[in-house]
Design an enzyme around this catalytic site. Structure first.
Site, mmCIF file in Angstrom:
data_model
loop_
_atom_site.group_PDB
_atom_site.id
_atom_site.type_symbol
_atom_site.label_atom_id
_atom_site.label_comp_id
_atom_site.label_asym_id
_atom_site.label_seq_id
_atom_site.Cartn_x
_atom_site.Cartn_y
_atom_site.Cartn_z
ATOM 1 N NE ARG A 198 -2.813 0.423 3.423
ATOM 2 C CZ ARG A 198 -2.116 0.750 4.521
ATOM 3 N NH1 ARG A 198 -1.483 1.904 4.593
ATOM 4 N NH2 ARG A 198 -2.065 -0.069 5.554
ATOM 5 C CE1 TYR A 214 -17.447 10.487 -15.337
ATOM 6 C CE2 TYR A 214 -16.295 10.655 -13.249
ATOM 7 C CZ TYR A 214 -17.071 9.935 -14.136
ATOM 8 O OH TYR A 214 -17.467 8.667 -13.819
ATOM 9 C CG ASP A 238 -9.650 15.482 -15.145
ATOM 10 O OD1 ASP A 238 -8.958 14.876 -15.981
ATOM 11 O OD2 ASP A 238 -10.689 15.023 -14.658
ATOM 12 C CE LYS A 254 -12.733 7.265 -18.534
ATOM 13 N NZ LYS A 254 -12.602 7.759 -17.229
HETATM 14 C C1 LIG Z 1 -12.437 13.815 -17.329
HETATM 15 C C2 LIG Z 1 -12.598 12.712 -16.322
HETATM 16 N N1 LIG Z 1 -12.074 12.871 -15.095
HETATM 17 C C3 LIG Z 1 -12.209 11.911 -14.140
HETATM 18 C C4 LIG Z 1 -12.902 10.743 -14.384
HETATM 19 C C5 LIG Z 1 -13.030 9.710 -13.302
HETATM 20 O O1 LIG Z 1 -12.156 8.660 -13.537
HETATM 21 P P1 LIG Z 1 -12.430 7.136 -13.133
HETATM 22 O O2 LIG Z 1 -13.625 6.663 -13.893
HETATM 23 O O3 LIG Z 1 -11.163 6.431 -13.493
HETATM 24 O O4 LIG Z 1 -12.707 7.121 -11.663
HETATM 25 C C6 LIG Z 1 -13.461 10.544 -15.649
HETATM 26 C C7 LIG Z 1 -14.217 9.322 -15.938
HETATM 27 O O5 LIG Z 1 -14.896 9.209 -16.937
HETATM 28 C C8 LIG Z 1 -13.316 11.559 -16.638
HETATM 29 O O6 LIG Z 1 -13.839 11.432 -17.870
#
Ligand SMILES: Cc1ncc(COP(=O)(O)O)c(C=O)c1O
Length: 387
Positions: free
Chosen positions: A53, A105, A177, A202
């Site tokens: 961890r 998101y 992000d 992604k």
């Molecule tokens: C732009 C963006 N940020 C964060 C996330 C969250 O990521 P995760 O699904 O890996 O938890 C997503 C998920 O679709 C996303 O598209």
């Protein structure tokens, strides 16, 4: 890593950074070290790792690679993008405020609105394209300014440098992000951001077979705090998932170039397709932030969104008629995906807020994969005819 004084290209970093041949067997591919614990020569004196961890060799290889790609000093991997987001938000305390872009998101909105708001951490959601408006929205208690750029799903483009300056002037940290763009298209730390966050699920992994997240920063104090939280909270990825992401990231620069090339062509054609309105793609001259996108991003990326005439019924017909594009949430994989934000990825945003933002019932989002672009176009054309 290279013999010249020139910094290595991203293509080189993706394949080699953090991934030295393993010292034990000289294995070229990073080994998956599954051990949860590590032998200590004497009590309380571990060699390099003590417990998986707090640190694991496969995870460390991934963390070093992601940090190198973003031009950061430190990287931290998590079990999902959402786990990365929450770990960063866990640095805040009651009374602190997050200024967040209004188009994020749905899960990020949900974390801020439903998970951290009850702990006394406020958030406001503002269209931060207008820097004057952004400045007015900063509160004395604002600790983080949180943006996606391009945004999900409307593909707005934010001025990273401008927002970083505003945040810094108020002692706040800009978090970008960078999931949609990836470090191949933009490196926010070079433009003044304090932290970059990724859903590695992604583009970074790119093969739709592992869920993961990451935070990277060059601030040593922040890095120590993140290291502590990462271990204390424990939302870490498995060594096997780290291996998958490491394997995927090796082709990231190559994939991003092809995603961008195909998406630009499809976006251009969609603009004159019957029954299609408001095509949003950062590198289309009709995009409101086209000039900013051209100066901030190396290419337009693989995401397109657009409206279909006829609202929800037409959008549903279109999406159900696609044969090559798979109707599914997520994005950034080698295969093309299509989705309906209002009922899928952004369903956790209240209907009235979605309407205000412009996430209409007729909005469709495409993640353009690596298939033959003419096959993708034929699929879109035949599905549009069925709407
Ligand atoms: C732009 C963006 N940020 C964060 C996330 C969250 O990521 P995760 O699904 O890996 O938890 C997503 C998920 O679709 C996303 O598209």
């Amino acid at each position: 890593m290279t013999s010249s004084s020139r910094p290595p290209a991203l293509d080189t970093l993706a394949i080699h950074a953090g991934q030295e041949p393993d010292p034990l067997y000289a294995a070229v591919m990073t080994p998956i070290v599954l051990s949860s614990t590590f032998a200590q020569p004497s009590p309380g004196q571990p060699k390099r790792y003590e417990y998986s961890r707090s640190g694991n060799p496969t995870r460390e290889a991934l963390e070093l690679c992601l940090a190198a790609l973003e031009g950061a000093k430190s990287g931290f991997a998590f079990a999902s993008g959402s786990a990365a987001t929450l770990t960063l938000l866990s640095l805040l305390k009651s009374g602190d405020h997050v200024l967040c872009g209004d188009d994020v998101y749905g899960g990020t909105f949900r974390l801020l609105d439903k998970v951290v708001a009850p702990l006394g951490i406020g958030a406001s959601f503002v269209d931060l394209r207008d820097l004057e408006r952004a400045e007015k929205a900063l509160l004395p208690t604002t600790k983080l300014v949180w943006i996606e750029t391009p945004t999900n799903p409307l593909l707005k483009v934010y001025d990273i440098e401008g927002l970083a300056k505003l945040a810094q002037a108020r002692g706040a940290l800009l978090v970008v992000d960078n999931t949609f763009a990836s470090p191949v298209l933009q490196r926010p730390l070079e433009r003044g951001a304090g932290v970059v966050m990724h859903s590695t699920t992604k583009y970074i992994n790119g093969h739709s077979d592992a869920v993961g997240g990451a935070l990277v920063t060059s601030d040593p104090v922040l890095a120590e705090r993140l290291r502590f939280q990462q271990n204390a909270i424990g939302a870490v990825p498995s060594p096997f998932d780290c291996f998958l992401v490491l394997r995927g990231v090796k082709t990231l620069p190559l994939r991003m170039r092809r995603h961008s090339e195909s998406a630009l062509l499809l976006a251009e054609r969609l603009e004159s397709a019957p029954g299609v309105r408001a095509v949003r793609y950062p590198w289309l001259p009709s995009h409101p932030e086209y000039a900013l996108a051209r100066s901030q991003m190396a290419s337009g990326g693989g995401m397109i969104s657009f409206e279909i005439d006829g609202g929800i019924a037409a959008a549903r017909n279109f999406l159900s008629s696609l044969k090559l594009f798979i109707l599914a949430e997520s994005l950034g994989g080698v295969e093309s995906l299509a989705e309906h934000p209002a009922s899928m990825t952004h369903a956790s945003i209240p209907e009235a807020t979605r309407a205000l933002l412009g996430i209409s019932d007729g909005l469709v989002r495409l993640s353009v994969g690596l298939e033959g672009v003419e096959d993708l176009w034929s699929d879109i054309e035949q599905a549009l005819a069925c709407r």
